[in-house]
Every structure is written in structure tokens, then in C-alpha cells.
Motif scaffolding. Structure first.
Motif, short mmCIF file in Angstrom:
data_model
loop_
_atom_site.label_atom_id
_atom_site.label_comp_id
_atom_site.label_asym_id
_atom_site.label_seq_id
_atom_site.Cartn_x
_atom_site.Cartn_y
_atom_site.Cartn_z
N ALA A 275 0.97 -1.42 -0.52
CA ALA A 275 -0.02 -0.03 0.11
C ALA A 275 0.67 1.22 0.06
O ALA A 275 0.93 2.55 -0.87
N GLU A 276 2.13 1.15 1.08
CA GLU A 276 2.95 2.02 1.23
C GLU A 276 3.93 2.34 -0.34
O GLU A 276 3.57 3.61 -1.27
N GLN A 277 3.58 1.48 -1.36
CA GLN A 277 4.27 0.92 -2.30
C GLN A 277 3.66 2.33 -3.41
O GLN A 277 3.84 3.29 -4.65
N ALA A 278 2.41 1.72 -3.38
CA ALA A 278 1.69 2.40 -4.31
C ALA A 278 1.22 3.82 -4.34
O ALA A 278 0.41 4.80 -5.24
N LEU A 279 1.00 4.40 -3.19
CA LEU A 279 0.88 5.82 -2.17
C LEU A 279 1.51 6.77 -2.96
O LEU A 279 1.72 8.22 -3.33
N LEU A 280 2.82 6.42 -3.08
CA LEU A 280 4.00 7.09 -2.56
C LEU A 280 3.71 7.99 -4.38
O LEU A 280 4.05 7.37 -5.09
N GLY A 281 3.75 9.07 -4.68
CA GLY A 281 3.26 9.41 -5.51
C GLY A 281 2.61 9.86 -6.41
O GLY A 281 2.02 10.83 -7.87
N ALA A 282 1.34 9.10 -5.57
CA ALA A 282 -0.03 9.47 -5.92
C ALA A 282 -0.33 10.61 -5.55
O ALA A 282 -0.34 11.31 -3.81
N ALA A 283 -1.46 11.22 -6.46
CA ALA A 283 -2.53 12.15 -5.57
C ALA A 283 -3.04 12.30 -4.48
O ALA A 283 -3.70 10.54 -4.90
N PRO A 284 -3.60 12.27 -4.18
CA PRO A 284 -4.39 12.13 -3.00
C PRO A 284 -6.20 12.08 -2.92
O PRO A 284 -6.53 13.00 -2.90
N THR A 285 -6.28 10.84 -3.04
CA THR A 285 -7.77 10.88 -4.16
C THR A 285 -8.48 9.53 -2.88
O THR A 285 -7.95 8.99 -2.79
N THR A 286 -9.49 9.55 -3.14
CA THR A 286 -10.49 8.34 -2.86
C THR A 286 -9.99 7.15 -4.10
O THR A 286 -9.61 5.85 -2.28
N ALA A 287 -9.65 7.32 -4.64
CA ALA A 287 -9.31 5.98 -6.07
C ALA A 287 -8.08 5.46 -5.02
O ALA A 287 -8.24 4.67 -5.22
N ALA A 288 -7.06 6.75 -5.20
CA ALA A 288 -6.07 6.28 -4.77
C ALA A 288 -5.66 5.53 -3.63
O ALA A 288 -4.82 4.32 -3.50
N PHE A 289 -6.05 6.21 -2.71
CA PHE A 289 -6.94 5.47 -1.21
C PHE A 289 -6.96 3.78 -1.39
O PHE A 289 -6.44 2.68 -0.53
#
Length: 330
Positions: A275-289
Motif C-alpha cells: 500500500a505504501e509503495q502504491a501511495l508514493l507519488g500518487a495524488a491523494p484521492t479516494t480512488a488512489a487510497f
């Protein structure tokens, strides 16, 4: 309770020597878990080595900006410490969500890390339990396992780690300081507890005779937004069905730092690396979370009666991420 000998150590060196000189010894800090297990007949130490008065009861800022917490600091004092509340708030929140005020006044940092599972099969000497009696089987697997693990379990054990504090320490990238016959060493908090594998009786990476002397909180995670949430059967004095600790930093519209750990789901605090790897560099959106959390929980292997934990953990994690970085606010 069976008779036992008692010795009090004045230094960490003396504690290690006393332990080595008394086969079957256990270290005694606050005693909030060990004494209960002795009364139940689960633990039967020949000697208790009292380490509660060692000079390890302070919270100190180190030259590099990190913070060292002594092993005998009481949970209530640690939760209320200004540095912890201001710079590592997730740790304070986790501590305050655990046990009662009376227990927090007695429990220590080292003891909290070393507390054993609350699985009823482990605590009942009349039931089979590979953690308590290796080779006897796991009664929970085909028995009552609503509260048990959905991640990292093995055929030999499906118990969960009960600590709230340890979940926050894992998310913060803390280190656990140990001292034993070979001298001092440090183990990452996220790796301090073991998954059961074929040796569920071994809870941690501690070597025989080693003593927890402290915990170090790194400067890199100091002051970052963080939050702990816990779901339980009642509002207080209950262990987690699922919990999550998140340390999150958003800069220039993307996630720059993410520390995520789950509690109540595994034999140890579950550091959510995928999960951490997927979050890094991503925009903080509900879909990304949601994508990041789903990626982590895809490894879950729920049992007959605890599949609800996967949904519960997902909801907690997405909610905490949204609270720390509200979608559309960057």
C-alpha cells in the motif's frame, strides 16, 4: 501459581547476568500481562528478574533529532509526554486506545512490546495451542476464531498480536533497542514480532536472555501528520478487531511519505508495504487510497468466521487516509 525465585537488577548488565544464571527466568517490568499468565498456569518461570527499577524511565531527544523512549517508561506517561503528543501523535493516540487508565499507569514500553496474544486457546491450558504447547495443535482454527488473523497466519497458529503501541511504532519506522550477552543491538519495530510459520511459540526476534532497553523514534517521521483508528467490540478496554496507524505527508499535490500499519489482523503489526509503495507519488484521492489498501489486503486469507475483518480494515484505512489528506484539498 507455582513458587518462583525473585531477583532485582540494578543495571542492564546485571539483569542479563541474572537471567543467564537462572534457567527458566523471565524479566518482570510492570507485570500486567506476565502475572496474569502465571496465574493461569500459562507461564511458569523459575525466577523473576525485576527490571522495573532500571534507569530506563526517561524520554530523551538525541543529537540527530530522534527520540529515545526508555523501556520502563509507563504507558500513561508516554502518551502524555509533550514531545510524543506534538511530534509523534499517532503513538500517543494508540497508547490511549489500549487498556484502562489503571493498566496504563503500570504497563511499560518494553512490556507492551512483549505482551502475548489474548487468544483464549493460548490462555486455557486445557485446550490445544501450538504457541503454548508446541505440537499440540491449534484449537482456534476449527473452533472460535472470529477475532483471529487474516494475514500471515500458518496452519500452526492463527493468533493476533494485541499491542496498539506496536502498530504505531511500525508505522513510524521506530527501532527497538535490545541488550544481551552479545551486547546491544537494534531491530526495526516492524520486524520485531515474528509471523508464526512452524514456530508459533516464538513471538519475537529476541534472543534468549535479551532485554528490551528502549525504543527510538526517528527524526524523519517527527511532526508528520499521523492518525490511529481502532475498531473493537466495545468503546473501551477491548483489544482491536482491526486497527490502522498511518503517517502521511503530501507535498505539491502528491504523497511524499507513507507509513501504514495494521493491527488486529496478524501475528504481528502488519506493515503495509504494498500500500505504501502504491501511495508514493500518487495524488491523494479516494480512488488512489482504495487501490492502495486493496492491493495490500489482497493477501488476506480469512477463515470461516472472520472475513469481516478484511472489509473492516479497508474501511478504517481509507477513512484515516482521507482524514489525513482530504481528497481535493491539495
Amino acid at each position: 501459581m507455582k513458587p518462583f525465585a525473585y531477583a532485582r537488577a540494578a543495571t542492564v548488565e546485571e539483569a542479563a547476568e541474572l537471567y543467564a544464571a537462572h534457567p527458566g527466568a523471565r524479566y518482570l517490568g510492570g507485570g500486567t500481562n506476565l502475572m496474569d499468565l502465571m496465574k493461569l498456569g500459562v507461564e511458569e518461570p523459575a525466577t523473576l528478574v525485576d527490571v522495573s527499577r532500571l534507569p530506563l524511565d526517561t524520554v530523551d531527544e538525541l543529537p540527530d533529532g530522534s527520540v529515545r523512549i526508555g523501556a520502563t517508561v509507563r504507558n500513561s506517561d508516554l502518551a502524555a509526554h509533550p514531545t510524543v503528543r506534538d511530534r509523534y501523535s499517532v503513538l500517543s493516540q494508540a497508547l490511549l486506545s489500549g487498556a484502562s487508565g489503571q493498566l496504563r499507569n503500570a504497563a511499560t514500553t518494553g512490556g507492551n512490546l512483549l505482551q502475548r496474544t489474548r487468544c483464549p486457546y493460548f490462555q486455557d491450558t486445557g485446550k490445544p495451542c501450538n504457541k503454548r504447547a508446541p505440537g499440540s495443535g491449534c484449537g482456534a482454527r476449527d473452533g472460535v476464531h472470529r477475532d483471529h488473523a487474516v494475514l500471515g497466519h500458518s496452519p500452526g497458529c492463527i493468533a493476533t498480536n494485541p499491542s496498539d503501541m506496536a502498530v504505531a511504532l511500525a508505522a513510524l519506522d521506530a527501532g527497538v533497542e535490545l541488550f544481551g550477552a552479545d551486547g546491544p543491538r537494534t531491530v526495526p519495530a516492524a520486524e520485531f514480532h515474528r509471523l508464526p510459520g512452524d514456530r508459533p511459540e516464538q513471538d519475537t526476534e529476541i534472543r534468549p536472555g535479551e532485554l528490551v532497553t528502549g525504543v527510538v523514534l526517528p527524526s524523519a517521521s517527527a511532526g508528520l501528520p499521523s492518525l490511529y483508528r481502532k475498531a473493537r467490540d466495545r468503546a473501551s478496554y477491548a483489544f482491536a478487531l482491526a486497527s490502522v496507524a498511518v503517517v502521511l505527508s503530501v507535498e505539491d499535490g502528491v504523497v511524499r511519505h507513507a507509513g501504514v500499519a495494521f493491527g488486529g489482523l496478524a501475528h504481528r503489526p502488519w506493515r503495509a508495504r504494498h500500500a505504501e509503495q502504491a501511495l508514493l507519488g500518487a495524488a491523494p484521492t479516494t480512488a488512489a487510497f482504495e487501490r492502495a489498501v486493496d492491493l495490500e489486503l489482497a493477501a488476506a486469507e480469512p477463515l470461516r468466521d472472520n472475513a469481516y475483518k478484511v472489509r473492516l480494515a479497508r474501511g478504517l484505512a481509507v477513512d484515516v487516509l482521507e482524514r489525513l489528506a482530504p481528497p481535493g484539498s491539495s
